[in-house]
Write an enzyme that holds these catalytic residues in place. Structure first.
Site, PDB file in Angstrom:
ATOM      1  N   GLY A  37      22.209  42.938 -63.978  1.00  0.00           N
ATOM      2  CA  GLY A  37      23.748  42.960 -63.616  1.00  0.00           C
ATOM      3  C   GLY A  37      23.559  43.197 -61.879  1.00  0.00           C
ATOM      4  O   GLY A  37      22.580  43.660 -61.391  1.00  0.00           O
ATOM      5  N   TYR A 144      12.625  41.114 -77.600  1.00  0.00           N
ATOM      6  CA  TYR A 144      14.249  41.017 -77.769  1.00  0.00           C
ATOM      7  C   TYR A 144      14.705  40.790 -79.142  1.00  0.00           C
ATOM      8  O   TYR A 144      15.520  41.576 -79.598  1.00  0.00           O
ATOM      9  CB  TYR A 144      14.473  39.789 -76.974  1.00  0.00           C
ATOM     10  CG  TYR A 144      15.985  39.418 -76.785  1.00  0.00           C
ATOM     11  CD1 TYR A 144      16.745  40.151 -75.878  1.00  0.00           C
ATOM     12  CD2 TYR A 144      16.662  38.485 -77.564  1.00  0.00           C
ATOM     13  CE1 TYR A 144      18.067  40.068 -75.529  1.00  0.00           C
ATOM     14  CE2 TYR A 144      18.060  38.413 -77.471  1.00  0.00           C
ATOM     15  CZ  TYR A 144      18.582  38.843 -76.361  1.00  0.00           C
ATOM     16  OH  TYR A 144      20.070  38.559 -76.230  1.00  0.00           O
TER      17      TYR A 144
HETATM   18  P1  NAD Z   1      22.991  40.244 -68.534  1.00  0.00           P
HETATM   19  O1  NAD Z   1      21.688  40.297 -68.369  1.00  0.00           O
HETATM   20  O2  NAD Z   1      23.752  39.459 -67.550  1.00  0.00           O
HETATM   21  O3  NAD Z   1      23.757  41.634 -68.798  1.00  0.00           O
HETATM   22  C1  NAD Z   1      22.874  42.686 -69.393  1.00  0.00           C
HETATM   23  C2  NAD Z   1      23.466  44.073 -68.759  1.00  0.00           C
HETATM   24  O4  NAD Z   1      22.681  45.053 -69.048  1.00  0.00           O
HETATM   25  C3  NAD Z   1      22.863  43.827 -67.203  1.00  0.00           C
HETATM   26  O5  NAD Z   1      24.192  44.111 -66.297  1.00  0.00           O
HETATM   27  C4  NAD Z   1      21.820  44.914 -66.976  1.00  0.00           C
HETATM   28  O6  NAD Z   1      21.685  45.263 -65.722  1.00  0.00           O
HETATM   29  C5  NAD Z   1      22.016  45.933 -68.015  1.00  0.00           C
HETATM   30  N1  NAD Z   1      20.778  46.679 -68.403  1.00  0.00           N
HETATM   31  C6  NAD Z   1      19.803  45.938 -69.093  1.00  0.00           C
HETATM   32  N2  NAD Z   1      19.062  46.988 -69.287  1.00  0.00           N
HETATM   33  C7  NAD Z   1      19.706  47.902 -69.155  1.00  0.00           C
HETATM   34  C8  NAD Z   1      19.434  49.544 -69.317  1.00  0.00           C
HETATM   35  N3  NAD Z   1      18.066  49.884 -69.902  1.00  0.00           N
HETATM   36  N4  NAD Z   1      20.348  50.326 -69.009  1.00  0.00           N
HETATM   37  C9  NAD Z   1      21.444  49.951 -68.638  1.00  0.00           C
HETATM   38  N5  NAD Z   1      22.176  48.770 -68.292  1.00  0.00           N
HETATM   39  C10 NAD Z   1      21.199  47.806 -68.591  1.00  0.00           C
HETATM   40  O7  NAD Z   1      23.062  39.531 -70.015  1.00  0.00           O
HETATM   41  P2  NAD Z   1      24.410  38.938 -70.789  1.00  0.00           P
HETATM   42  O8  NAD Z   1      24.258  37.371 -71.053  1.00  0.00           O
HETATM   43  O9  NAD Z   1      25.500  39.320 -70.025  1.00  0.00           O
HETATM   44  O10 NAD Z   1      24.365  39.604 -72.055  1.00  0.00           O
HETATM   45  C11 NAD Z   1      25.023  40.856 -72.463  1.00  0.00           C
HETATM   46  C12 NAD Z   1      24.685  41.275 -73.914  1.00  0.00           C
HETATM   47  O11 NAD Z   1      24.951  40.112 -74.737  1.00  0.00           O
HETATM   48  C13 NAD Z   1      23.191  41.620 -74.151  1.00  0.00           C
HETATM   49  O12 NAD Z   1      23.027  42.567 -74.744  1.00  0.00           O
HETATM   50  C14 NAD Z   1      22.551  40.150 -74.377  1.00  0.00           C
HETATM   51  O13 NAD Z   1      21.392  40.644 -75.565  1.00  0.00           O
HETATM   52  C15 NAD Z   1      23.783  39.791 -75.662  1.00  0.00           C
HETATM   53  N6  NAD Z   1      23.725  38.267 -75.948  1.00  0.00           N
HETATM   54  C16 NAD Z   1      23.814  37.495 -74.797  1.00  0.00           C
HETATM   55  C17 NAD Z   1      23.895  36.146 -75.065  1.00  0.00           C
HETATM   56  C18 NAD Z   1      24.219  35.022 -74.053  1.00  0.00           C
HETATM   57  O14 NAD Z   1      23.988  33.923 -74.493  1.00  0.00           O
HETATM   58  N7  NAD Z   1      24.402  35.443 -72.723  1.00  0.00           N
HETATM   59  C19 NAD Z   1      23.533  35.666 -76.352  1.00  0.00           C
HETATM   60  C20 NAD Z   1      23.372  36.683 -77.338  1.00  0.00           C
HETATM   61  C21 NAD Z   1      23.219  37.877 -76.942  1.00  0.00           C
END
Ligand code: NAD
Ligand code: UDP
Length: 312
Positions: A37, A144
């Protein structure tokens, strides 16, 4: 006014969620370790008196007083979650446990951003919530997939054992503005390649399918799920309109009027061959279905990447 914690709130989906929750007059604490992020994603919220950012890793316990918790903290793109796979699985499992302890202490409702990866390379199509999945436990995607599966188990056991109000949402491929330009996901890769008139990299033949949901539709569903009493899920959230990766590449070339050519690269191992959500449950329990079609969503996303391209 509700006090809401969004873990992973500075990421792609989290930043849209924080913005919508603030617009809906909530107090929002955004917790993020800024691995994938960025502060740029939440810049427009930083001066809002109801918004607070805390740089924190969910692997460490945290003590706050909140009414609702959204857990989105976890890198979501394969290159990012495979960069440090041990960290990824710890984020999902230890992070989930820490946030569940917080929910227990505060008597807060907690929602987990789970994933269609729960289904692995699915033998059932489209995927219903009742399908238990076909996941490789020792492959390169397992940190994951299995981390998210274990987080679902923790959610379910905290619900049964301690009566915590838990909610599991299985998110299918989501796209839109604020996607990380270098996260290697298919929509961001193809749009950036098309805008730069560079080769579009299809992994494998491009016959694998995905179903893409625009981020605003997803955020509406997350909020509906959080506010629907007596329903823990899991519930699939995604857009059931399925297409091959080759079709996606052709559509992005057309929408960007690009001169890019399609090239093929090796398919990564364990890449699911097809994915499409059955959203019958979301329709009946949440009265939700997506409203933004792929062309409209892609145009908004293309415009976003055009605006940041000079900084990439
Ligand atoms: P992203 O990588 O943009 O966002 C994840 C956020 O979590 C980031 O801001 C990152 O810095 C933060 N993060 C990671 N590890 C961390 C930790 N240990 N402590 C604190 N913060 C942490 O991804 P996204 O696409 O926004 O996904 C958000 C959530 O939705 C995730 O959990 C992902 O698994 C889930 N998801 C997303 C999708 C998709 O298509 N985008 C699909 C299925 C599930
Ligand atoms: N993909 C591709 N070219 C890219 C990036 C991804 O062909 O530049 C493929 C990838 O192999 C997968 C699909 O697009 O089959 C979706 O990939 P993404 O990483 O976006 O999400 P996931 O595999 O987690 O669904």
């Amino acid at each position: 006014m509700c006090k809401i914690l969004v873990a992973g709130g500075a990421g792609f989906i989290g930043s849209h969620l924080c913005k919508k929750l603030i617009e809906d007059n909530n107090e929002v604490i955004c917790l993020d370790n800024l691995f994938t992020g960025s502060l740029a994603n939440i810049k427009i919220l930083q001066n809002n008196k109801n918004f607070k950012f805390i740089q924190h890793d969910v692997e460490e316990p945290i003590d706050l007083q909140v009414d609702k918790i959204y857990n989105l903290a976890c890198p979501a793109s394969p290159p990012h979650y495979q960069y440090n796979p041990v960290k990824t699985i710890r984020t999902s499992v230890v992070g989930m446990a820490n946030l569940l302890e917080l929910a227990k202490k505060c008597n807060a409702t907690i929602l987990q951003a789970s994933t269609s990866e729960i289904y692995g390379n699915p033998l059932e199509h489209p995927q219903k919530e009742t399908y238990w999945g076909n996941v490789n436990p020792i492959g390169i995607r397992s940190c994951y997939d299995e981390g998210k599966r274990c987080a679902e188990t923790l959610m379910s056991d905290y619900h049964r054992q301690y009566g915590i109000d838990t909610k599991i949402v299985r998110i299918f491929n989501t796209y839109g503005p604020n996607m990380h330009p270098n996260d290697g996901r298919v929509v961001s890769n193809f749009i950036i390649q098309a805008l730069k008139n560079e080769d579009i990299t299809i992994y494998g033949e491009g016959n694998q399918t995905r179903s893409f949901c625009y981020v605003d539709d997803l955020v509406n569903a997350l909020i509906k799920m959080m506010n629907t009493p007596d329903f823990c899920g899991p519930v699939n959230i995604g857009n059931p309109s399925e297409r091959t990766i080759l079709q996606l590449a052709e559509l992005i070339i057309q929408l960007t009027k690009s001169s890019s050519k399609i090239i093929h690269k090796p398919l990564p191992s364990d890449d699911p061959t097809r994915r499409k959500p059955d959203i019958t449950l979301a329709k009946s329990k949440l009265n939700w279905e997506p409203t933004i079609d792929i062309e409209e969503g892609l145009i908004k996303t293309i415009n976003y990447f055009k605006s940041i391209l000079q900084n990439i």
